[in-house]
Design a protein around this motif. Structure first.
Motif, PDB file in Angstrom:
ATOM      1  N   VAL A 110     -11.684 -10.076   9.275  1.00  0.00           N
ATOM      2  CA  VAL A 110     -11.220  -8.842   9.358  1.00  0.00           C
ATOM      3  C   VAL A 110     -10.156  -9.796   9.514  1.00  0.00           C
ATOM      4  O   VAL A 110      -9.556 -10.857   9.999  1.00  0.00           O
ATOM      5  CB  VAL A 110     -11.074  -8.270  10.616  1.00  0.00           C
ATOM      6  N   PRO A 111      -9.118  -9.912   8.418  1.00  0.00           N
ATOM      7  CA  PRO A 111      -7.794 -10.171   7.908  1.00  0.00           C
ATOM      8  C   PRO A 111      -6.976 -10.005   9.622  1.00  0.00           C
ATOM      9  O   PRO A 111      -6.989  -8.752  10.088  1.00  0.00           O
ATOM     10  CB  PRO A 111      -7.333  -9.815   6.591  1.00  0.00           C
ATOM     11  N   GLN A 112      -6.422 -10.957   9.421  1.00  0.00           N
ATOM     12  CA  GLN A 112      -5.541 -11.082  10.745  1.00  0.00           C
ATOM     13  C   GLN A 112      -4.055 -11.238  11.093  1.00  0.00           C
ATOM     14  O   GLN A 112      -3.685 -11.857   9.920  1.00  0.00           O
ATOM     15  CB  GLN A 112      -5.576 -12.108  12.165  1.00  0.00           C
ATOM     16  N   GLY A 113      -2.939 -10.457  11.531  1.00  0.00           N
ATOM     17  CA  GLY A 113      -1.681 -11.240  11.300  1.00  0.00           C
ATOM     18  C   GLY A 113      -0.651 -10.102  11.227  1.00  0.00           C
ATOM     19  O   GLY A 113      -1.334  -9.234  11.368  1.00  0.00           O
ATOM     20  N   ALA A 114       0.784 -10.141  11.459  1.00  0.00           N
ATOM     21  CA  ALA A 114       1.789  -9.123  11.745  1.00  0.00           C
ATOM     22  C   ALA A 114       1.713  -8.791  10.138  1.00  0.00           C
ATOM     23  O   ALA A 114       2.046  -7.299  10.138  1.00  0.00           O
ATOM     24  CB  ALA A 114       3.030  -9.743  11.638  1.00  0.00           C
TER      25      ALA A 114
ATOM     26  N   GLU B 149      -3.727  -6.514  -4.503  1.00  0.00           N
ATOM     27  CA  GLU B 149      -3.896  -7.925  -5.142  1.00  0.00           C
ATOM     28  C   GLU B 149      -2.940  -8.629  -3.742  1.00  0.00           C
ATOM     29  O   GLU B 149      -3.540  -9.482  -3.724  1.00  0.00           O
ATOM     30  CB  GLU B 149      -2.487  -7.627  -5.422  1.00  0.00           C
ATOM     31  N   LYS B 150      -2.606  -7.343  -2.465  1.00  0.00           N
ATOM     32  CA  LYS B 150      -2.436  -7.666  -1.197  1.00  0.00           C
ATOM     33  C   LYS B 150      -2.928  -8.381  -0.496  1.00  0.00           C
ATOM     34  O   LYS B 150      -3.495  -9.432  -0.218  1.00  0.00           O
ATOM     35  CB  LYS B 150      -1.734  -7.092  -1.013  1.00  0.00           C
ATOM     36  N   MET B 151      -4.064  -7.628  -0.867  1.00  0.00           N
ATOM     37  CA  MET B 151      -5.125  -7.396   0.408  1.00  0.00           C
ATOM     38  C   MET B 151      -6.731  -8.590  -0.619  1.00  0.00           C
ATOM     39  O   MET B 151      -7.139  -9.168   0.452  1.00  0.00           O
ATOM     40  CB  MET B 151      -6.179  -6.033   0.068  1.00  0.00           C
TER      41      MET B 151
ATOM     42  N   ALA C  54       1.433   1.562  -9.433  1.00  0.00           N
ATOM     43  CA  ALA C  54       2.214   0.611  -9.168  1.00  0.00           C
ATOM     44  C   ALA C  54       1.418   0.335  -7.930  1.00  0.00           C
ATOM     45  O   ALA C  54       1.856  -0.984  -7.090  1.00  0.00           O
ATOM     46  CB  ALA C  54       3.263   0.099  -9.272  1.00  0.00           C
ATOM     47  N   TRP C  55       1.947   1.309  -7.284  1.00  0.00           N
ATOM     48  CA  TRP C  55       1.768   0.833  -4.912  1.00  0.00           C
ATOM     49  C   TRP C  55       0.225   0.209  -5.540  1.00  0.00           C
ATOM     50  O   TRP C  55      -0.132  -0.299  -4.333  1.00  0.00           O
ATOM     51  CB  TRP C  55       1.997   1.965  -4.106  1.00  0.00           C
ATOM     52  N   ILE C  56      -0.390   0.919  -5.142  1.00  0.00           N
ATOM     53  CA  ILE C  56      -2.379   0.680  -5.153  1.00  0.00           C
ATOM     54  C   ILE C  56      -2.456  -0.443  -5.730  1.00  0.00           C
ATOM     55  O   ILE C  56      -3.042  -1.147  -4.705  1.00  0.00           O
ATOM     56  CB  ILE C  56      -2.994   1.798  -6.234  1.00  0.00           C
TER      57      ILE C  56
ATOM     58  N   VAL D  72      -0.464  -8.152   8.167  1.00  0.00           N
ATOM     59  CA  VAL D  72      -1.312  -7.375   7.431  1.00  0.00           C
ATOM     60  C   VAL D  72      -1.735  -6.054   7.122  1.00  0.00           C
ATOM     61  O   VAL D  72      -1.373  -5.410   9.167  1.00  0.00           O
ATOM     62  CB  VAL D  72      -2.718  -7.694   8.077  1.00  0.00           C
ATOM     63  N   THR D  73      -1.956  -4.817   7.258  1.00  0.00           N
ATOM     64  CA  THR D  73      -1.563  -3.576   6.692  1.00  0.00           C
ATOM     65  C   THR D  73      -2.451  -3.041   6.739  1.00  0.00           C
ATOM     66  O   THR D  73      -3.569  -3.293   6.795  1.00  0.00           O
ATOM     67  CB  THR D  73      -0.239  -3.217   5.427  1.00  0.00           C
TER      68      THR D  73
END
Length: 575
Positions: A97-101, A124-126, A117-119, A103-104
């Motif tokens: 599970v990704p952690q940190g401020a 890519e971020k995930m 574009a947002w999706i 992470v959305t």
């Protein structure tokens, strides 16, 4: 002469006995005899299949396990175990599970729809939230990703786009999907030398195996009247057979394999086969025990160590006793059918190593085969094929009910609606690759695996190769108790490799794919270094060492490992 034989030979004994009994007492006695006889027969079959020694070991192990489980209920012990389990849960979550401020977490639907574009940017971020080790493109994997190349990926995506909304549940609406699925099954049947056979597609190897188990259960019930079926499974067979048996309420006889050849013990298989129906006559009461072995299982090749069972001998047994023989080729898939054409089926050293023996429908007694198109067929994940010798046997796989208020319901496999896009992607992949493409892939991947196996055998003296694997999987264990092979596996993990740990015996395996080809020298170099690191400075704290060490630590080790596995599954759904 036994007591039962005596009374059967002299019916006067039975009549005199019955005259002194009331009807209720007679019925009660008959019921008691029925229970005793049926349970005794089940016990005899169980002991015959497992042997007296193993049966005693099972009983002692069960008793010891129950004692330890009771000890765990002591408050102080329970508290300590719970603390360790809580820490294990945190460790699992930390890895998944990704952690940190930054992470959305998307826990509710957005008020307004997002742009493409947002999706794509969010995806890519995930992809990067868990760090670079989660990138499969580095190729340091055992199986997992069966990538046919970027060009093939584009072909599959194009097929997805064309058939995104398709569903084979509605063949009149999507006739092309129906046609493609039938053609995929036909191509696989011909690949396994049974052009007149039958089959269906499924969502993967597990569903293919579960469907085979269901088919034999229903076949045995309809054709033989068997209501308590049993099946014989090698210890190296895929866990999906146990899963299917649990779902279908079928008893499993797990048969050990030869420690050297890694083939199932045929003598034990013969001993485990029992008769279909046993009749015991007591006076005018006939007791019928419907309990029989209805299915044998063999692998070509198995998942743990990549070896092959003796399908020819298993086929002879299946034909002799009129029972099914399922050959699991989910992993062998598009490798083993091409070994002969690739000139690799005879193995090396005159067949002393890596020789492939007959395994497909040409073998008398083979009645079904499972083949994963989404492995070495390079089709999209979520596609497999289950094949039967004839259409009559396949009918027992279907589920049909004409009584539903919503109309007649009929489905060929577990799912009702299915993604037609996966069928289209699979069909496209098979058309794109063709026989020549699969032949080339087989030759390259198997040559890669044999390079690794030969190197371990010839120049890494601390390790040995399990059995004589003919295809794409190589499993290695430690020759010395002073070297823990799971320490080697953990050392390889630190070097970025994602390998599979095995137990019984302790080992590590790699399933070679096209991603492995350019890294074979790197793998061998890393393995040499990992062996030295495990010898000189074993940490004792790696995932393989701790998890598989726990499983062997005591009689309740498997229960503790099962609890960890449950935590792992729970964590998969932690957003």
């Amino acid at each position: 002469m036994s007591f039962i034989q005596l009374i059967l030979q002299d019916p006067m004994i039975v009549r005199d006995f019955l005259r002194t009994r009331t009807p209720f007492e007679t019925a009660k006695t008959a019921l008691f005899c029925y229970v005793v006889i049926t349970q005794s027969l089940k016990l005899c079959r169980h002991v015959r299949a497992r042997g007296i020694t193993d049966s005693l070991k099972e009983s002692l192990s069960w008793t010891y396990r129950q004692i330890l489980l009771l000890a765990l209920k002591v408050p102080s012990v329970q508290k300590e175990v719970q603390q360790q389990m809580d820490q294990a849960r945190l460790d699992i979550e930390g890895k998944l599970v990704p952690q940190g401020a930054d992470v959305t977490r998307h826990l509710v639907l957005p008020d307004e729809g997002k742009t493409m574009a947002w999706i794509l940017a969010e995806m890519e971020k995930m992809d990067g939230e868990m760090g670079p080790h989660a990138d499969w493109k580095h190729g340091k994997l055992s199986g997992a990703v069966y990538h046919g190349g970027e060009d093939l990926s584009r072909v599959i995506v194009a097929a997805f786009e064309r058939y995104t909304v398709s569903n084979p549940l509605h063949p009149d609406v999507f006739p092309a999907i129906r046609k493609m699925e039938a053609e995929i099954v036909s191509m696989c049947l011909r690949m396994y030398n049974n052009p007149d056979g039958a089959g269906t597609m499924t969502s993967g190897g597990t569903e293919s195996i579960v469907m085979a188990v269901k088919t034999y259960r229903d076949w045995a019930r309809e054709v033989k009247g068997i209501t308590e079926p049993e099946m014989i499974v090698p210890a190296t067979a895929h866990a999906a057979f146990d899963k299917g048996a649990a779902y279908m309420k079928i008893k499993v006889h797990l048969i050990p394999v030869d420690p050297v050849t890694r083939k199932v013990n045929i003598k034990r298989v013969r001993r485990a086969i029992n008769r279909n129906t046993i009749l015991v006559s007591i006076s005018s009461i006939v007791v019928v025990v419907l309990n029989a072995v209805v299915q044998l299982v063999g692998s070509a090749v198995n998942f743990p160590d990549g070896n092959q069972d003796d399908i020819v001998v298993l086929g002879e047994l299946a034909a002799k006793h009129n029972i099914g023989l399922h050959v699991d080729c989910c992993l062998g898939s598009f490798i083993v059918p091409f070994l002969e054409k690739a000139g690799l089926s005879d193995g090396e050293d005159g067949g002393a190593r890596y020789k492939l023996s007959p395994f497909d429908f040409r073998v008398r007694g083979v009645t079904s085969i499972s083949c994963d198109t989404h492995k070495y067929g390079f089709s999209p994940k979520g596609s497999s094929v289950i094949m039967y010798r004839d259409a009559a046997l396949r009918r027992h796989q279907y589920y049909i009910t004409p009584y539903w208020t919503g109309g007649v319901y009929a489905s060929p496999s577990l799912s009702g609606s299915r993604p037609g896009a996966l069928i289209a992607g699979t069909w496209a992949a098979m058309q794109y690759m063709g026989s020549d493409g699969y032949l080339k892939s087989c030759r390259e991947i198997v040559s890669c695996a044999r390079t690794i196996a030969n190197t371990i055998t010839n120049s890494i003296p601390e390790l040995y190769v399990l059995g004589s694997p003919p295809a794409s999987v190589v499993a290695f264990g430690s020759k010395s108790p002073e070297l823990n092979v799971h320490e080697v596996g953990d050392a390889m993990s630190k070097k970025g490799w994602h390998l599979n740990a095995l137990s019984g015996p302790a080992a590590v395996h790699i399933a070679c794919t096209r991603l492995t080809l350019p890294l074979v020298d790197t793998f061998i170099a890393d393995l040499r270094d990992a062996v030295q690191e495990a010898k000189s400075a074993p940490s004792g704290k790696g995932t393989m060492v701790m998890l598989y060490g726990l499983g062997k630590s005591s009689a309740i080790g498997p229960e503790l490992v099962s609890e960890l596995a449950t935590m792992f599954l729970d964590t998969l759904y932690k957003a």
